[in-house]
Design a protein around this motif. Sequence first.
Motif, PDB file in Angstrom:
ATOM      1  N   THR A 102      32.966  54.194  59.310  1.00 30.51           N
ATOM      2  CA  THR A 102      32.212  54.267  60.519  1.00 30.51           C
ATOM      3  C   THR A 102      32.787  52.958  61.653  1.00 30.51           C
ATOM      4  OG1 THR A 102      30.379  53.520  61.069  1.00 30.51           O
ATOM      5  CG2 THR A 102      30.197  56.031  60.221  1.00 30.51           C
ATOM      6  N   ARG A 103      33.183  53.402  62.986  1.00 31.12           N
ATOM      7  CA  ARG A 103      33.310  51.968  63.642  1.00 31.12           C
ATOM      8  C   ARG A 103      32.543  51.252  63.502  1.00 31.12           C
ATOM      9  NH1 ARG A 103      35.798  53.825  69.859  1.00 31.12           N
ATOM     10  NH2 ARG A 103      38.019  54.818  68.881  1.00 31.12           N
ATOM     11  N   LYS A 104      31.145  51.689  62.862  1.00 33.23           N
ATOM     12  CA  LYS A 104      30.426  50.380  63.435  1.00 33.23           C
ATOM     13  C   LYS A 104      30.233  49.371  62.122  1.00 33.23           C
ATOM     14  CE  LYS A 104      25.490  49.702  63.468  1.00 33.23           C
ATOM     15  NZ  LYS A 104      24.794  48.634  62.859  1.00 33.23           N
ATOM     16  N   GLU A 105      30.618  50.363  60.571  1.00 30.59           N
ATOM     17  CA  GLU A 105      30.813  49.313  59.901  1.00 30.59           C
ATOM     18  C   GLU A 105      31.570  48.470  59.392  1.00 30.59           C
ATOM     19  OE1 GLU A 105      29.051  52.584  56.452  1.00 30.59           O
ATOM     20  OE2 GLU A 105      30.849  53.809  57.374  1.00 30.59           O
ATOM     21  N   ALA A 106      32.683  48.929  60.160  1.00 25.20           N
ATOM     22  CA  ALA A 106      33.945  48.160  60.654  1.00 25.20           C
ATOM     23  C   ALA A 106      33.878  47.064  61.449  1.00 25.20           C
ATOM     24  CB  ALA A 106      35.154  48.790  61.394  1.00 25.20           C
ATOM     25  N   VAL A 107      33.443  47.079  62.431  1.00 16.42           N
ATOM     26  CA  VAL A 107      32.980  46.071  63.498  1.00 16.42           C
ATOM     27  C   VAL A 107      31.420  45.307  62.068  1.00 16.42           C
ATOM     28  CG1 VAL A 107      31.616  44.740  65.023  1.00 16.42           C
ATOM     29  CG2 VAL A 107      33.321  47.035  64.954  1.00 16.42           C
ATOM     30  N   ASP A 108      31.232  45.792  61.597  1.00 10.38           N
ATOM     31  CA  ASP A 108      29.585  44.600  60.803  1.00 10.38           C
ATOM     32  C   ASP A 108      30.335  44.203  60.234  1.00 10.38           C
ATOM     33  OD1 ASP A 108      27.726  46.316  62.810  1.00 10.38           O
ATOM     34  OD2 ASP A 108      26.800  47.240  61.803  1.00 10.38           O
ATOM     35  N   GLU A 109      31.254  44.609  59.394  1.00  6.12           N
ATOM     36  CA  GLU A 109      31.009  43.964  57.687  1.00  6.12           C
ATOM     37  C   GLU A 109      32.717  42.828  58.577  1.00  6.12           C
ATOM     38  OE1 GLU A 109      34.285  46.707  55.857  1.00  6.12           O
ATOM     39  OE2 GLU A 109      35.862  46.547  57.036  1.00  6.12           O
ATOM     40  N   VAL A 110      33.512  42.809  59.781  1.00  2.00           N
ATOM     41  CA  VAL A 110      34.317  41.445  60.157  1.00  2.00           C
ATOM     42  C   VAL A 110      33.558  40.471  60.307  1.00  2.00           C
ATOM     43  CG1 VAL A 110      35.958  40.627  61.561  1.00  2.00           C
ATOM     44  CG2 VAL A 110      36.004  42.208  60.356  1.00  2.00           C
ATOM     45  N   VAL A 111      31.816  40.445  61.005  1.00  2.00           N
ATOM     46  CA  VAL A 111      31.057  39.515  61.551  1.00  2.00           C
ATOM     47  C   VAL A 111      30.403  39.494  60.702  1.00  2.00           C
ATOM     48  CG1 VAL A 111      28.647  39.497  63.034  1.00  2.00           C
ATOM     49  CG2 VAL A 111      30.247  41.168  63.695  1.00  2.00           C
ATOM     50  N   ASP A 112      29.786  40.225  59.609  1.00  2.00           N
ATOM     51  CA  ASP A 112      29.354  39.220  58.244  1.00  2.00           C
ATOM     52  C   ASP A 112      30.409  38.229  57.393  1.00  2.00           C
ATOM     53  OD1 ASP A 112      27.301  39.430  56.282  1.00  2.00           O
ATOM     54  OD2 ASP A 112      28.975  39.973  55.131  1.00  2.00           O
ATOM     55  N   ALA A 113      31.862  38.713  57.552  1.00  3.13           N
ATOM     56  CA  ALA A 113      32.902  38.168  56.450  1.00  3.13           C
ATOM     57  C   ALA A 113      32.602  36.554  57.211  1.00  3.13           C
ATOM     58  CB  ALA A 113      33.524  38.841  56.098  1.00  3.13           C
ATOM     59  N   VAL A 114      32.869  37.150  58.457  1.00  2.00           N
ATOM     60  CA  VAL A 114      33.216  35.766  59.471  1.00  2.00           C
ATOM     61  C   VAL A 114      32.680  34.409  59.389  1.00  2.00           C
ATOM     62  CG1 VAL A 114      33.948  35.120  61.932  1.00  2.00           C
ATOM     63  CG2 VAL A 114      34.824  36.519  61.010  1.00  2.00           C
ATOM     64  N   ALA A 115      31.170  34.748  59.602  1.00  2.00           N
ATOM     65  CA  ALA A 115      29.800  34.155  59.919  1.00  2.00           C
ATOM     66  C   ALA A 115      29.709  33.833  58.526  1.00  2.00           C
ATOM     67  CB  ALA A 115      28.272  35.210  59.869  1.00  2.00           C
ATOM     68  N   PHE A 116      29.984  34.578  56.959  1.00  2.00           N
ATOM     69  CA  PHE A 116      29.472  34.468  55.584  1.00  2.00           C
ATOM     70  C   PHE A 116      31.071  32.771  55.470  1.00  2.00           C
ATOM     71  CE2 PHE A 116      30.819  34.559  50.714  1.00  2.00           C
ATOM     72  CZ  PHE A 116      29.418  33.662  50.579  1.00  2.00           C
ATOM     73  N   ALA A 117      31.823  33.163  55.433  1.00  2.00           N
ATOM     74  CA  ALA A 117      33.198  31.777  55.998  1.00  2.00           C
ATOM     75  C   ALA A 117      33.063  30.666  56.672  1.00  2.00           C
ATOM     76  CB  ALA A 117      34.407  32.039  55.819  1.00  2.00           C
ATOM     77  N   ARG A 118      32.368  30.921  57.353  1.00  2.00           N
ATOM     78  CA  ARG A 118      31.702  29.925  58.530  1.00  2.00           C
ATOM     79  C   ARG A 118      30.021  28.603  57.272  1.00  2.00           C
ATOM     80  NH1 ARG A 118      34.946  26.967  62.413  1.00  2.00           N
ATOM     81  NH2 ARG A 118      35.726  28.561  63.539  1.00  2.00           N
ATOM     82  N   GLY A 119      29.935  29.623  56.852  1.00  2.00           N
ATOM     83  CA  GLY A 119      28.420  29.019  56.769  1.00  2.00           C
ATOM     84  C   GLY A 119      29.364  28.385  54.997  1.00  2.00           C
ATOM     85  N   LEU A 120      30.372  28.525  54.059  1.00  2.00           N
ATOM     86  CA  LEU A 120      30.390  27.983  53.345  1.00  2.00           C
ATOM     87  C   LEU A 120      31.282  26.700  53.460  1.00  2.00           C
ATOM     88  CD1 LEU A 120      32.053  31.426  50.924  1.00  2.00           C
ATOM     89  CD2 LEU A 120      29.882  30.354  50.913  1.00  2.00           C
ATOM     90  N   GLY A 121      31.495  26.315  55.690  1.00  2.00           N
ATOM     91  CA  GLY A 121      32.830  25.546  55.801  1.00  2.00           C
ATOM     92  C   GLY A 121      33.318  25.354  56.252  1.00  2.00           C
TER      93      GLY A 121
END
Length: 395
Positions: free
Chosen positions: A118-137
Amino acid sequence: MQQETSVRRVSVFDTTLRDGEQAPANAMRPEDKLDLALRIEALGVDSIETGFPASSPSEFQATRLIARHLTTAKFVTFCRAVRSDIETAVEAGGVDNHEVQVMATGSDLHLRHKRQITRKEAVDEVVDAVAFARGLGVTSVSVPIEDASRGEHDLLRDITVSAVEAGADCFVIGDTSGCLTPEEYGDLIAAFREWAPSPVRISTHCHNDFGLALANAVAGLRAGADEVQATLGGIGERAGNTALEEIAALLAYKGEQLGLRTDIRTEGMYEAYTALRNVIRLEEPRNKAIFGTYAFGTAAGVHQQGVLRNPATYEYVEPARFGRQRSILIGRHSGRSVLRHLLDGIGVEVSEEKLTELYRAHVEERVGGDCEELSVVRERLARELAVTPATATGV
């Protein structure tokens, strides 16, 4: 008084080693990628995409090698919006000087028929991945939006606004199927520029299915994009990507008019392209802009007459500026002026009658439908006219 036009510097992102390589028959070994990355870096590009580290050990190794050897360009890795992909990219290259790309799905067509989410799943996965990358430094996280050119604006806006809040600092607007016109692509970039104001960067990523990749990229830059993604020789999926040499050439000659410039060192481009062709066993096309075998060659008599008197008559783009040389070839369309030029070069004067005889023997009857280099015809003339080849001069 005429108002001066401000010229804005465009960042250049090279994706030869990722998007260029994934086209059929373009596979490269890690050591090949390293050599090409260093050659591309020497051209003055800002970013070099190493590949997709999570996709194979070869891609992982290429990223590790390139990350350790680049000195001026940033290296970039391609990831799906999946945490494990990002972990693998960071394991391969670390976080220093590293931009991680987290791919988003930009159209309902792709969501339904390829991803089946779904659209929501598409947005949510990007938000999670971007935040995760930032969290790794990771200090720079970009979001390439696949099929953005066929995406619905409300979906594209949701992805953009949400990803910015999560820490994304760049969006790559993919005309993945090469379906847009310059006006359409410019409008799309302008929309993204509203959704993601500076300092968030906007990058163009255009495919050449209609032969419009260069025109679309320029339209995107003029509409507010900060960066252009390109490949050497325009290699890439299907008809390829925006060609690095074409955007560099256009802005070298028309940059002031367009208000855009790059810092690309054009003189080394053909050598880098030749190295690429050797690696992927790509035959050199005869008529390709800048890099074609005869991009700076002529066999037509009227053109040759002009070039021999002043190359500017038929050369708007100067070959030496791109590491090339002009070539004048003898073919069935060549005229007597080039033959006269050859004779002058070997120090021989002949009558018009003799010139016609030589033309018939050395051009009309000898060459036929093919072309010969000037040096070949010059040597033949020198032998026939008993002129010592060592004394021969000319082109």
